[in-house]
Design an enzyme around this catalytic site. Structure first.
Site: not given
Ligand code: SF4
Length: 222
Positions: A134, A152
């Site tokens: 991420k 997310d």
């Protein structure tokens, strides 16, 4: 639960690929200001900000980095102070011992292997201590080298509610999104979902009555 979202989406609103263009178009017009909320001036500050943002809010990170970036300007600066001092400087962002250790590890690797620069390739970013997929995706995208789609908590929740994925694991959600989101939208798509998730499709009580995606969404409550 996510599995039924996908079936319901197909039944009510057609295949995912057919809807994605409309979803992007409507969210882009609803949230023209949907960009990263972290404040940074260069690639080092970008990397540190994103590393600090795990398990906390962007507002908290910005408050901490306002002072932090006055004191630490180059990778060497993070290695020039005792670890305990850096820990105290990032403490309000939570899990500060691990974050301080990772930041120092990442800065050391930048100096040893990348001439003090932040790489843009995902595989090189992921090798930095404390940098997961991420974080790597965010950093690469902000540097104009998008290679994936950031997943997310907001992206995960909205992708499931919108019936774009039946998965729960971020890596599998990203793979599903990569199949249907046009590549030119990979960088802005997560920002659109994040801001829609903050303002309208709230985790506990989505405001479906105010949502521009209500007619495209299998989870709509109206
Ligand atoms: S219709 Fe409701 S559940 Fe669907 S995206 Fe909009 S706010 Fe979220």
């Amino acid at each position: 639960m996510a599995r039924s979202y996908v079936r319901e989406a197909r039944r009510r609103t057609g295949p995912r690929r057919a809807r994605i263009g409309l979803i992007v178009e409507r969210l882009a017009s609803e949230h023209p200001d949907a960009v990263i909320a972290l404040r940074f001036r260069d690639e080092i500050e970008l990397l540190v900000s994103v590393m600090l943002s795990a398990q906390t809010t962007d507002v908290t990170v910005n408050r901490v980095t306002e002072r932090l970036f006055q004191k630490y300007r180059r990778p060497e600066d993070y290695l020039a102070v005792p670890l305990e001092e850096l820990e105290q400087d990032v403490k309000p962002t939570g899990t500060f011992r691990q974050k301080a250790k990772n930041i120092r590890g990442a800065m050391a690797m930048l100096l040893q292997e990348h001439g003090g620069r932040v790489p843009t390739r995902l595989d090189e970013l992921i090798r930095l201590p404390g940098v997961g997929r991420k974080t790597a995706n965010v950093v690469a995208a902000e540097r104009g080298a998008t290679q994936g789609i950031v997943v997310d908590t907001h992206v995960r929740r909205l992708s499931q509610r919108l019936g774009l994925t039946r998965e729960d694991d971020p890596a599998k959600i990203e793979r599903d999104l990569q199949r249907i989101v046009p590549r030119e939208d990979w960088a802005r798509f997560p920002h659109l979902l994040i801001w829609h998730g903050r303002r309208v499709c709230i985790a506990r009580s989505p405001h479906c009555e105010d949502c521009v995606l209500a007619d495209l969404c299998p989870s709509s409550r109206i």
